[in-house]
Scaffold this motif. Structure first.
Motif, mmCIF file in Angstrom:
data_model
loop_
_atom_site.group_PDB
_atom_site.id
_atom_site.type_symbol
_atom_site.label_atom_id
_atom_site.label_comp_id
_atom_site.label_asym_id
_atom_site.label_seq_id
_atom_site.Cartn_x
_atom_site.Cartn_y
_atom_site.Cartn_z
ATOM 1 N N ILE A 104 78.923 34.779 15.067
ATOM 2 C CA ILE A 104 78.368 33.780 14.169
ATOM 3 C C ILE A 104 78.414 32.531 15.033
ATOM 4 C CG2 ILE A 104 78.502 32.279 12.101
ATOM 5 C CD1 ILE A 104 80.021 34.710 10.886
ATOM 6 N N GLU A 105 77.073 31.620 15.232
ATOM 7 C CA GLU A 105 77.135 30.421 15.674
ATOM 8 C C GLU A 105 76.361 29.518 14.753
ATOM 9 O OE1 GLU A 105 74.836 30.214 19.354
ATOM 10 O OE2 GLU A 105 73.504 32.035 18.827
ATOM 11 N N VAL A 106 76.827 28.145 14.860
ATOM 12 C CA VAL A 106 75.972 27.282 14.369
ATOM 13 C C VAL A 106 74.597 27.119 14.962
ATOM 14 C CG1 VAL A 106 75.645 24.862 13.549
ATOM 15 C CG2 VAL A 106 78.108 26.216 13.565
ATOM 16 N N ALA A 107 73.591 27.231 14.258
ATOM 17 C CA ALA A 107 71.995 27.205 14.860
ATOM 18 C C ALA A 107 71.828 25.620 15.268
ATOM 19 C CB ALA A 107 70.941 27.487 13.468
ATOM 20 N N ALA A 108 71.331 25.671 16.461
ATOM 21 C CA ALA A 108 70.778 24.440 16.928
ATOM 22 C C ALA A 108 69.488 23.854 16.190
ATOM 23 C CB ALA A 108 70.179 24.672 18.408
ATOM 24 N N SER A 109 69.427 22.391 16.319
ATOM 25 C CA SER A 109 68.529 21.988 15.586
ATOM 26 C C SER A 109 67.208 22.575 15.746
ATOM 27 C CB SER A 109 68.309 20.247 15.723
ATOM 28 O OG SER A 109 68.075 20.123 17.159
ATOM 29 N N ASP A 110 66.584 22.992 16.816
ATOM 30 C CA ASP A 110 65.249 23.410 17.130
ATOM 31 C C ASP A 110 65.191 24.960 16.639
ATOM 32 O OD1 ASP A 110 67.026 24.440 19.013
ATOM 33 O OD2 ASP A 110 65.500 24.108 20.657
ATOM 34 N N GLU A 111 66.277 25.712 15.980
ATOM 35 C CA GLU A 111 66.243 26.919 15.555
ATOM 36 C C GLU A 111 66.660 27.000 14.204
ATOM 37 O OE1 GLU A 111 68.689 29.170 19.353
ATOM 38 O OE2 GLU A 111 69.722 28.124 17.907
ATOM 39 N N GLU A 112 66.345 25.876 13.693
ATOM 40 C CA GLU A 112 66.665 25.813 12.131
ATOM 41 C C GLU A 112 65.308 26.104 11.197
ATOM 42 O OE1 GLU A 112 68.955 22.259 10.924
ATOM 43 O OE2 GLU A 112 70.583 22.716 12.234
ATOM 44 N N THR A 113 64.833 26.957 11.590
ATOM 45 C CA THR A 113 63.594 27.234 11.093
ATOM 46 C C THR A 113 63.873 28.960 9.986
ATOM 47 O OG1 THR A 113 61.045 28.184 11.223
ATOM 48 C CG2 THR A 113 62.652 28.594 13.172
ATOM 49 N N SER A 114 64.004 28.872 8.796
ATOM 50 C CA SER A 114 64.095 29.907 8.192
ATOM 51 C C SER A 114 63.076 30.816 7.766
ATOM 52 C CB SER A 114 64.924 29.577 6.676
ATOM 53 O OG SER A 114 64.044 29.020 5.863
ATOM 54 N N ILE A 120 58.136 26.160 5.389
ATOM 55 C CA ILE A 120 56.738 26.379 6.003
ATOM 56 C C ILE A 120 55.820 25.383 5.406
ATOM 57 C CG2 ILE A 120 54.943 27.769 6.365
ATOM 58 C CD1 ILE A 120 56.830 30.317 6.161
ATOM 59 N N LEU A 121 56.058 25.279 4.135
ATOM 60 C CA LEU A 121 54.825 24.298 3.409
ATOM 61 C C LEU A 121 55.493 22.758 3.612
ATOM 62 C CD1 LEU A 121 54.437 26.717 0.204
ATOM 63 C CD2 LEU A 121 52.643 26.155 2.108
ATOM 64 N N LYS A 122 56.603 22.528 3.753
ATOM 65 C CA LYS A 122 57.070 21.323 3.799
ATOM 66 C C LYS A 122 56.696 20.719 5.349
ATOM 67 C CE LYS A 122 61.136 18.510 3.451
ATOM 68 N NZ LYS A 122 62.525 18.289 2.959
ATOM 69 N N ASN A 123 56.614 21.730 6.185
ATOM 70 C CA ASN A 123 56.555 21.204 7.677
ATOM 71 C C ASN A 123 55.169 20.721 7.865
ATOM 72 O OD1 ASN A 123 59.137 21.748 8.433
ATOM 73 N ND2 ASN A 123 58.679 23.929 9.273
#
Length: 214
Positions: A104-114, A120-123
């Motif tokens: 398990i690793e904490v996701a980097a900020s540029d990987e925080e896409t779920s 998706i719509l908010k982006n």
């Protein structure tokens, strides 16, 4: 003289018509996108089966790589399960989980896409122009497409979002890259407002107790 003025006014009206039509289409498309976002936020729970396909230019054609996945969401809590990894966000911190390696690793900020429809719509709520892009009937569903173009982007050429008009929920989206690659997300089934276990979103649950934390 009056005839000449009338003629000039008609010319001005013809010149302005495309601008007026574009503005109306822009507002209609953005309004629909906002309605879908609001409908998604109003859901208590979401369980989505999806297919994600990457299309990359190769030898004069397109090379495709598809993977199936499951998405579970309750409010801001999201879990995405794919063949290669699991993405989990408890609403505060996002994690990338690798079941094969039990890591398990904490996701980097540029990987925080779920891939969550709400995310998706908010982006795409700002920084884009919007345009209605036609309708189609797919597997008995009426799908309205919205075409988005970024005001400024080195990576994204345009985005096509498909809305299921009977549910006002996301059906699919395709992101067209400036390098010729495409990222396609397709909803296969969308189950809403059914109970989901809170342990699905708990990084400290028994499911992950033996995982190594990077």
């Amino acid at each position: 003289m009056e005839i000449r003025k009338l003629h000039v006014m008609r010319i001005i009206a013809l010149l302005l018509l495309p601008l007026i039509t574009f503005a109306q289409s822009h507002e209609q498309a953005k309004s629909l996108l906002n309605k879908v976002y609001e409908s998604t936020l109003a859901l208590e729970t979401q369980h989505i089966s999806f297919t994600n396909t990457m299309e990359v230019p190769s030898n004069g054609g397109m090379k495709e790589r598809s993977s199936a996945g499951e998405l579970y969401a309750v409010g801001e809590k999201v879990r995405v399960v794919t063949d290669a990894f699991t993405f989990l966000s408890d609403g505060t911190t996002a994690y990338l989980i690798y079941p094969e390696d039990e890591e398990i690793e904490v996701a980097a900020s540029d990987e925080e896409t779920s891939l969550s429809p709400a995310d998706i719509l908010k982006n795409y709520q700002s920084g884009y122009s919007y345009k209605m892009a036609g309708k189609s009937n797919e597997q008995g569903k009426s799908i309205q497409y919205i075409r988005l173009k970024p005001v400024s982007s080195e990576d994204i050429k345009e985005i096509l979002i498909g809305v299921n008009m009977s549910t006002l929920l996301l059906d699919n989206y395709t992101q067209f890259g400036t390098n010729g690659s495409n990222n396609v997300f397709k909803v296969n089934s969308y189950i809403t407002n059914t109970p989901l276990s809170e342990s699905l979103f708990d990084i400290d649950s028994d499911e992950f107790k033996d995982y190594y934390r990077l």
